[in-house]
Design a protein around this motif. Structure first.
Motif, PDB file in Angstrom:
ATOM      1  N   PHE A  65       0.844  -1.200   0.000  1.00 40.80           N
ATOM      2  CA  PHE A  65       0.000   0.000   0.000  1.00 40.80           C
ATOM      3  C   PHE A  65       0.881   1.253   0.000  1.00 40.80           C
ATOM      4  O   PHE A  65       1.731   1.451   0.868  1.00 40.80           O
ATOM      5  N   THR A  66       0.651   2.115  -0.991  1.00 40.14           N
ATOM      6  CA  THR A  66       1.434   3.342  -1.167  1.00 40.14           C
ATOM      7  C   THR A  66       0.491   4.467  -1.559  1.00 40.14           C
ATOM      8  O   THR A  66      -0.439   4.259  -2.341  1.00 40.14           O
ATOM      9  N   CYS A  67       0.744   5.656  -1.019  1.00 39.30           N
ATOM     10  CA  CYS A  67      -0.100   6.805  -1.394  1.00 39.30           C
ATOM     11  C   CYS A  67       0.714   8.090  -1.418  1.00 39.30           C
ATOM     12  O   CYS A  67       1.797   8.164  -0.828  1.00 39.30           O
ATOM     13  N   THR A  68       0.189   9.082  -2.126  1.00 36.44           N
ATOM     14  CA  THR A  68       0.774  10.435  -2.091  1.00 36.44           C
ATOM     15  C   THR A  68      -0.220  11.346  -1.376  1.00 36.44           C
ATOM     16  O   THR A  68      -1.439  11.157  -1.495  1.00 36.44           O
ATOM     17  N   ILE A  69       0.291  12.328  -0.626  1.00 34.94           N
ATOM     18  CA  ILE A  69      -0.561  13.317   0.056  1.00 34.94           C
ATOM     19  C   ILE A  69       0.023  14.695  -0.244  1.00 34.94           C
ATOM     20  O   ILE A  69       1.166  14.989   0.131  1.00 34.94           O
ATOM     21  N   ASP A  70      -0.727  15.516  -0.951  1.00 37.80           N
ATOM     22  CA  ASP A  70      -0.216  16.805  -1.447  1.00 37.80           C
ATOM     23  C   ASP A  70      -1.317  17.861  -1.411  1.00 37.80           C
ATOM     24  O   ASP A  70      -2.485  17.543  -1.185  1.00 37.80           O
ATOM     25  N   PRO A  71      -0.965  19.144  -1.716  1.00 37.10           N
ATOM     26  CA  PRO A  71      -2.012  20.160  -1.859  1.00 37.10           C
ATOM     27  C   PRO A  71      -2.988  19.748  -2.968  1.00 37.10           C
ATOM     28  O   PRO A  71      -2.605  19.047  -3.906  1.00 37.10           O
TER      29      PRO A  71
END
Length: 731
Positions: free
Chosen positions: A264-270
């Motif tokens: 499980f991998t995710c990105t968190i950005d504006p």
């Protein structure tokens, strides 16, 4: 022939000025008494004796050097120096010596029309009683810029550019044949083809680009970039080089890397981000948790010395204006090939941690990896998931455990909540170890399709932002330690560090005196840890009070600026002995340098050239500062544009800054800042007490202090000069 100088007309002061002028304008010549008397037309015995006495004193002061019993020359060792010229709009120009000495005042008449940032040679002027030390520019060694941005004015017989930069003293004359079709009120970029000299007082230029009409959003944003010599368009050859890059990932490349595609991998950005350069993965392995900090492997695609690399180095950073991003890398790379977009296989350079339940690192390693992000989150989405599961923002407490009756709500909520819990433990440990706590809010605007600001608000860092921040800090710190921390007697290999020096002691003392007026205390001496602890306690005590903003402002002024260097001194603000930038190679060149060096060192390479990399670090630090100035100017422009239709409105505000010429006030409702000029403060003469951050009226003793609440009325909004003027409201 000029009139003769007679003893009756000239006193010691006048003779001193004549001598000073003669030697400063002829710094390499030796003059005999006879030559001096002739040059200055000193033809009486008393005048000649006076001149000899004055020269004797000047030699005592190290201004002159005695060559023989009857000859002198300028003491170039103490009186001539090279450095940088800093031009100020208020005329308080200064010379910064190249050796890092104290800045010296340069009056406009002694500036030789030097521009801000020019490398100059100065001669120090003979010190006069009760006067500050002054310098005179005698040579412009090299120009900082030869391009100037401004507004065109085209008349029948001539044309000129009115510079955007208010520190410019002169308008620029443009021959009609060099106008490139420009018309009155066009924003233009002009290249200087002739600087002022002994024969010509004017700057003469040639138009190189017409940006558009004054007031047009694109023209104004491009003008801000051009003013700082930042590029506002991408070179065609660099775009073409990016188009030729093969984005396909071969099976052979995957076999060389650690495979995280099934984790499980995710990105968190504006929410409006397009360049996702970091992702987090998490999975449980026995009783430990494996957390991967995955960073876009830009160095795989951008080869050292390539066309794209040279352009990226020149830019050194992406620039973030209010309504646009000017990327360091071509769009095809930053938004597509390198960006860690969801459901796409991507190459990364990763720091893989094995953590126990208390976020202690049990093991870690650095690896080239391949990932496939499961989800792209905006900060707001993650924040909502955390709060939906019982997290109260700002408390530092993680979500309560899930139960059979109350399972976690939201997509991948369990993984995000576990990452948040680790981040909170890491953050608590960081502050316990002496990290300085500055949670400064940033002014942001929502803009419409034409770029016009429609709302202004402060962006506050919440738990979701802090989650990402902590893992990025951890990765940066860990890779820096892996190179910098070596066994006793061993020499560390070259690496660009992100360094931050200890606060300025004098400014800390100013802070102590300032906060004592509000009843607070802060340590200014003792161990590094004790001072930091005291600063954090001050910030916590002031939180939520009307003086909070003022105290944070003065405290920030005491802090040094962080920069890049191969000479590690640690990072004071973070309380890390070793720190670098590894986590944003899409938008920062130092991170790309760090990736390349780490890869070489993993392959057994020798240490890189320290001097060469220090030069790279200095360039990146300079470009970072320039891009921040451009970003601030775009905020100022949008702020004035936002307030332009609110003339006459009154607002509650607080004093956010003080100068000798006015009071800066920030509106509480929308955080826009303007100035109440001193002349509009009423019938009194006001003194500015810089040390105590207060302006006091001489007759009525009215006080205006940093942090004070006031009510203002919007008086003027000059979009072109990015200037917002307030007056004090009648009530």
């Amino acid at each position: 022939m000029g009139k003769k100088n007679s003893g009756k007309r000239l006193g010691k002061k006048q003779v001193s000025e004549l001598l000073e002028n003669l030697f400063q304008h002829n710094p390499n010549e030796t003059f005999s008494f006879k030559q001096i008397f002739k040059a200055l037309k000193l033809d009486t015995h008393p005048l000649k004796m006076l001149a000899i006495d004055v020269m004797e004193e000047m030699a005592w002061d190290d201004f002159l050097l005695k060559v023989s019993d009857s000859s002198y020359r300028l003491n170039t060792k103490t009186q001539l120096q090279e450095g940088t010229f800093r031009r100020k709009a208020n005329g308080r120009n200064s010379f910064l010596p190249a050796d890092g000495g104290t800045p010296v005042f340069v009056a406009e008449r002694n500036s030789m029309s030097a521009m801000d940032g020019d490398k100059v040679k100065v001669s120090y002027m003979a010190r006069r009683d009760k006067h500050i030390k002054e310098a005179m520019v005698i040579e412009i060694v090299s120009r900082a810029h030869d391009q100037i941005v401004g507004k065109l004015r085209v008349e029948k017989d001539f044309a000129m550019l009115i510079p955007q930069d208010q520190t410019f003293v002169h308008d620029i004359i443009i021959p009609k044949r060099k106008l490139k079709g420009g018309k009155t009120d066009d924003k233009a970029v002009v290249k200087v083809i002739q600087w002022p000299d002994a024969d010509h007082k004017n700057i003469i230029g040639s138009v190189v680009d017409i940006l558009g009409q004054t007031g047009d959003n694109n023209a104004e944003m491009h003008a801000i970039l051009a003013q700082y010599n930042l590029p506002y368009k991408y070179p065609k050859n660099v775009e073409e080089a990016a188009e030729k890059i093969d984005a396909a990932i071969t099976q052979e490349e995957i076999s060389r890397r650690e495979d995280f595609r099934d984790v499980f991998t995710c990105t968190i950005d504006p929410k409006d981000a397009k360049d996702f350069d970091d992702a987090l993965s998490i999975r449980q392995i026995d009783n430990l948790w494996e957390v991967g900090v995955h960073i876009a492997d830009v160095s795989h695609y951008v080869r050292e010395g390539s066309t794209i690399d040279k352009e990226a180095y020149s830019r050194a950073t992406s620039v973030y204006l209010v309504d646009r991003t000017i990327p360091m890398l071509p769009e095809r790379l930053c938004n597509f090939i390198c960006s860690l977009r969801p459901d796409e296989e991507k190459l990364c350079y990763s720091v893989i941690f094995l953590l126990d339940a208390d976020a202690n690192i049990k093991k870690w390693h650095l690896a080239h990896t391949v990932i496939r992000s499961d989800r792209r989150y905006a900060y707001e989405e993650v924040q909502q998931i955390l709060e939906d599961n019982g997290v109260k923002d700002g408390t530092g407490e993680p979500a309560p455990p899930a139960t059979k009756n109350h399972p976690y709500k939201g997509e991948y909520a369990a993984e995000l909540i576990q990452l948040d819990a680790f981040a909170k433990k890491l953050r608590a440990a960081r502050f316990k170890n002496g990290s300085v706590k500055f949670d400064r809010e940033e002014l942001h605007f929502d803009v419409d399709e034409q770029g016009k600001p429609v709302t202004a608000y402060f962006k506050v860092s919440k738990d979701a932002n802090k989650l990402i921040e902590e893992f990025m800090l951890l990765a940066n710190k860990t890779v820096a330690e892996s190179i910098g921390r070596v066994k006793k007697g061993a020499k560390a290999k070259t690496l660009p560090y992100r360094i931050h020096d200890q606060p300025d002691p004098q400014k800390l003392e100013n802070l102590r005196q300032f906060v004592s007026k509000f009843g607070y205390r802060v340590k200014t001496s003792g161990t590094k840890g004790a001072i930091t602890k005291s600063l954090n306690a001050l910030m916590a005590d002031a939180e939520g009070t009307r003086e909070q903003n003022a105290i944070e402002t003065v405290a920030l002024r005491a802090m040094m600026k962080a920069k890049y260097s191969v000479h590690n001194i640690g990072h004071y603000g973070l309380a890390f002995d070793y720190y670098t930038h590894f986590t944003s190679p899409i938008r920062r060149y130092p991170d790309l340098m760090v990736h390349r060096l780490l890869t070489k060192y993993q392959d057994g390479a020798r240490s890189a050239n320290k001097e060469k990399y220090e030069e790279y670090c200095e360039h990146c630090s300079d470009m970072e500062q320039i891009s921040q100035n451009a970003e601030r100017d775009s905020i100022k422009y949008k702020m004035v544009e936002f307030m332009a239709d609110k003339i006459g409105n009154t607002y509650d505000a607080h004093i956010s800054g003080l100068t000798s010429y006015g009071i800066y006030a920030q509106i509480d409702e929308n955080h826009c800042e303007g100035m109440v000029p001193i002349r509009d403060l009423g019938h009194d003469y006001y003194d500015f007490d810089e040390k105590n951050f207060v302006i006091i009226g001489r007759r009525h003793h009215t006080k205006y202090q940093l942090g004070d609440p006031i009510r203002i009325q919007v008086a003027r909004a000059n979009i072109e000069r990015r200037q917002l003027d307030f007056t004090l409201a009648d009530d």
